[in-house]
Design a protein around this motif. Structure first.
Motif, PDB file in Angstrom:
ATOM      1  N   ALA A  13      -9.009  -4.763   1.434  1.00 11.65           N
ATOM      2  CA  ALA A  13      -7.672  -5.309   1.665  1.00 11.65           C
ATOM      3  C   ALA A  13      -7.081  -4.618   2.883  1.00 11.65           C
ATOM      4  O   ALA A  13      -7.116  -3.391   2.986  1.00 11.65           O
ATOM      5  N   ARG A  14      -6.579  -5.387   3.837  1.00  6.55           N
ATOM      6  CA  ARG A  14      -5.966  -4.843   5.050  1.00  6.55           C
ATOM      7  C   ARG A  14      -4.450  -4.925   4.942  1.00  6.55           C
ATOM      8  O   ARG A  14      -3.907  -5.923   4.459  1.00  6.55           O
ATOM      9  N   PHE A  15      -3.758  -3.867   5.436  1.00  5.05           N
ATOM     10  CA  PHE A  15      -2.309  -3.786   5.313  1.00  5.05           C
ATOM     11  C   PHE A  15      -1.671  -3.612   6.690  1.00  5.05           C
ATOM     12  O   PHE A  15      -2.340  -3.238   7.663  1.00  5.05           O
ATOM     13  N   THR A  16      -0.367  -3.875   6.737  1.00  3.43           N
ATOM     14  CA  THR A  16       0.353  -3.835   8.004  1.00  3.43           C
ATOM     15  C   THR A  16       0.440  -2.438   8.596  1.00  3.43           C
ATOM     16  O   THR A  16       0.739  -2.295   9.782  1.00  3.43           O
TER      17      THR A  16
ATOM     18  N   GLY B 256       2.628  -0.309   3.499  1.00  4.46           N
ATOM     19  CA  GLY B 256       2.210  -1.510   4.220  1.00  4.46           C
ATOM     20  C   GLY B 256       2.053  -2.693   3.290  1.00  4.46           C
ATOM     21  O   GLY B 256       1.774  -2.544   2.095  1.00  4.46           O
ATOM     22  N   ARG B 257       2.232  -3.881   3.850  1.00 11.63           N
ATOM     23  CA  ARG B 257       2.052  -5.115   3.098  1.00 11.63           C
ATOM     24  C   ARG B 257       0.681  -5.706   3.391  1.00 11.63           C
ATOM     25  O   ARG B 257       0.119  -5.513   4.472  1.00 11.63           O
ATOM     26  N   LEU B 258       0.161  -6.438   2.427  1.00 13.17           N
ATOM     27  CA  LEU B 258      -1.155  -7.052   2.560  1.00 13.17           C
ATOM     28  C   LEU B 258      -1.150  -8.091   3.671  1.00 13.17           C
ATOM     29  O   LEU B 258      -0.278  -8.968   3.715  1.00 13.17           O
ATOM     30  N   THR B 259      -2.088  -7.977   4.591  1.00 11.46           N
ATOM     31  CA  THR B 259      -2.203  -8.960   5.670  1.00 11.46           C
ATOM     32  C   THR B 259      -3.468  -9.803   5.573  1.00 11.46           C
ATOM     33  O   THR B 259      -3.531 -10.883   6.158  1.00 11.46           O
TER      34      THR B 259
ATOM     35  N   ALA C 235       0.849  -1.193   0.000  1.00 13.02           N
ATOM     36  CA  ALA C 235       0.000   0.000   0.000  1.00 13.02           C
ATOM     37  C   ALA C 235       0.881   1.237   0.000  1.00 13.02           C
ATOM     38  O   ALA C 235       1.924   1.278   0.658  1.00 13.02           O
ATOM     39  N   ASP C 236       0.489   2.253  -0.741  1.00 17.76           N
ATOM     40  CA  ASP C 236       1.279   3.483  -0.836  1.00 17.76           C
ATOM     41  C   ASP C 236       1.304   4.202   0.515  1.00 17.76           C
ATOM     42  O   ASP C 236       0.316   4.201   1.252  1.00 17.76           O
ATOM     43  N   PRO C 237       2.431   4.853   0.820  1.00 17.89           N
ATOM     44  CA  PRO C 237       2.486   5.657   2.052  1.00 17.89           C
ATOM     45  C   PRO C 237       1.747   6.979   1.871  1.00 17.89           C
ATOM     46  O   PRO C 237       1.401   7.365   0.746  1.00 17.89           O
ATOM     47  N   GLN C 238       1.541   7.674   2.965  1.00 20.27           N
ATOM     48  CA  GLN C 238       0.917   8.996   2.920  1.00 20.27           C
ATOM     49  C   GLN C 238       1.673   9.924   3.849  1.00 20.27           C
ATOM     50  O   GLN C 238       1.871   9.623   5.037  1.00 20.27           O
TER      51      GLN C 238
ATOM     52  N   GLY D 148      -1.993  -0.551   9.084  1.00 19.74           N
ATOM     53  CA  GLY D 148      -3.274  -0.242   9.691  1.00 19.74           C
ATOM     54  C   GLY D 148      -4.300   0.311   8.731  1.00 19.74           C
ATOM     55  O   GLY D 148      -5.421   0.618   9.135  1.00 19.74           O
ATOM     56  N   GLN D 149      -3.929   0.453   7.470  1.00 22.31           N
ATOM     57  CA  GLN D 149      -4.844   0.995   6.481  1.00 22.31           C
ATOM     58  C   GLN D 149      -5.595  -0.124   5.768  1.00 22.31           C
ATOM     59  O   GLN D 149      -5.191  -1.292   5.803  1.00 22.31           O
ATOM     60  N   SER D 150      -6.683   0.236   5.147  1.00 25.23           N
ATOM     61  CA  SER D 150      -7.440  -0.707   4.326  1.00 25.23           C
ATOM     62  C   SER D 150      -7.781  -0.032   3.016  1.00 25.23           C
ATOM     63  O   SER D 150      -7.861   1.195   2.937  1.00 25.23           O
ATOM     64  N   ARG D 151      -7.988  -0.840   1.994  1.00 28.97           N
ATOM     65  CA  ARG D 151      -8.296  -0.305   0.676  1.00 28.97           C
ATOM     66  C   ARG D 151      -9.445  -1.106   0.081  1.00 28.97           C
ATOM     67  O   ARG D 151      -9.473  -2.336   0.162  1.00 28.97           O
ATOM     68  N   VAL D 152     -10.385  -0.412  -0.502  1.00 30.87           N
ATOM     69  CA  VAL D 152     -11.533  -1.060  -1.131  1.00 30.87           C
ATOM     70  C   VAL D 152     -11.116  -1.599  -2.497  1.00 30.87           C
ATOM     71  O   VAL D 152     -10.555  -0.871  -3.321  1.00 30.87           O
TER      72      VAL D 152
END
Length: 415
Positions: free
Chosen positions: A314-317, A299-302, A152-155, A319-323
């Motif tokens: 999709a949940r990432f390490t 983050g990596r996919l968890t 997942a891209d950082p912010q 703490g973010q999620s993406r639809v």
């Protein structure tokens, strides 16, 4: 004629036995819908209709219909297993052909697509803005649902919210003497982690200096790592003037712009809104009531979650999620008119009506239960009773033929 009547009864009983046996054999098949053999009586037609004295010519199989009652929900340990609670079907792409199923045994193939055990791809609606908190979906377009397996891209931190209480009886200090390395030159400090545009975590400190009654200055320092020579680098911002009224609440302005130069690792400098709204000057101790920021690292996919409306996250390490999409469902005016393809699949027909596609939980469609499967709606006890009934019907029709044979023999033996 009695022979034909008895034979039609034998064929009907055999069809009933086969239908019941098919139900029993699929009692463990996910999403299976039991079938029912339906029969009709046969009468010979005469001119003007059926004669009042017509006896009938037996029976015939009219249809074998599937019963789309709800099967029980069985929970599993696979988050990609899906059960439908209510009406509707999953939509699958079978090499360009659209088929429908109630079986929700899904997995991820080598290319990241959600597929069943036949390799048919689950269909869904793509998000219009995957990063939105409440995304909208393009319900006019069906796509194969594909799971993102990359990072997942950082912010970068775009906002810092600092809600603190500054002691009203703190000592007044000379703001010109402020030195972040000297605790004697400021009254209070606190720290948090911020993120640059590459997702690198940076330590940030906030310092508070009381300059006069009801007047404070805030300073910020962001640790930037080391330069090319290996020396530590820190970026300072401020001062930001904070003024309080005699009730101890902060007056405008309460937000300030915190900017820094670019970081030595090539990341863009921070351009962050520093919000002190809610900060107070009361007589109590110094307290940090809220200190938060909106940046995060890559983050990596968890894992993958699917909610009851079919939205795939999709949940990432970090703490973010993406639809990733929303599962599409279909329903028909006459589900019993669907063509049975086997392997838990149906195809649309003219008799079934046009498919109505929508999101789960809308219109008359059911909701989705993730981590569960819909069991077959076969009642084994009822099917065993049906077997006994069909067997007796078969025996009775066989007796009809046997009796007709005895009568025929009696007539033949008349001298």
């Amino acid at each position: 004629m009695p022979f034909n009547i008895g034979l039609s009864g034998l064929n009907a009983a055999q069809a009933d036995l086969q239908t019941t046996g098919h139900n029993v054999s699929n009692a463990g098949t996910t999403g299976f819908k039991r079938s029912r053999a339906e029969f009709g009586d046969v009468f010979a037609q005469t001119f003007g209709g059926i004669s009042q004295t017509a006896i009938g010519s037996g029976t015939r199989l009219q249809a074998v219909t599937q019963q789309f009652s709800q099967g029980r929900t069985e929970f599993t340990e696979n988050g990609l297993d899906l059960a439908i609670n209510g009406e509707g079907f999953f939509v699958l792409n079978d090499q360009g052909n659209t088929v429908y199923t109630r079986a929700g045994e899904f997995q991820v193939d080598r290319d990241g697509f959600l597929v069943n055990n036949q390799g048919q791809q689950l269909q869904g609606y793509p998000p219009q803005n995957a990063s939105a908190a409440d995304p909208e979906f393009n319900t006019g377009q069906l796509n194969d649902i594909r799971l993102q397996t990359g990072d997942a891209d950082p912010q970068a931190t775009g906002e810092i919210e600092a809600l603190v209480n500054l002691r009203s009886d703190a000592e007044n200090l000379d703001p010109a003497l402020f030195d972040a390395a000297d605790p004697d030159t400021y009254n209070f400090s606190t720290a948090l982690t911020v993120y640059d545009s590459l997702g690198t975590a940076r330590d940030a400190n906030l310092f508070f200096v009381k300059t006069a009654d009801l007047e404070w200055q805030a300073h910020a320092r962001v640790e930037a790592g080391v330069d090319a020579a290996g020396d530590p680098v820190a970026f300072d911002a401020g001062p930001f003037d904070l003024s309080f009224n005699n009730s101890g609440t902060l007056e405008e302005p309460t937000t300030f712009n915190l900017t820094t130069p670019d970081f030595p690792n090539g990341a863009a400098g921070l351009d962050t809104e520093l919000d002190f709204g809610g900060t107070t000057q009361f007589g109590g101790d110094f307290a940090v009531n809220d200190l938060s920021q909106d940046g995060f690292a890559s983050g990596r996919l968890t894992g993958v979650d699917i909610d009851d409306s079919g939205v795939v996250f999709a949940r990432f390490t970090n703490g973010q999620s993406r639809v990733l999409g929303q599962v599409a469902m279909a329903n028909f005016t006459n589900p019993q008119g669907l063509e049975k393809l086997g392997n838990n699949n149906w195809a649309e027909t003219f008799a079934a009506g046009d498919p109505v596609l929508a999101a789960p939980g809308t219109s008359n469609l059911g909701t989705i239960q993730a981590g569960a499967l819909e069991a077959a709606n076969v009642d084994i006890a009822q099917e065993l009773v049906n077997l006994i009934t069909a067997q007796r019907n078969f025996q009775a029709n066989a007796q009809t033929i046997s009796t007709a044979d005895q009568i025929t023999q009696t007539i033949i033996n008349i001298r």
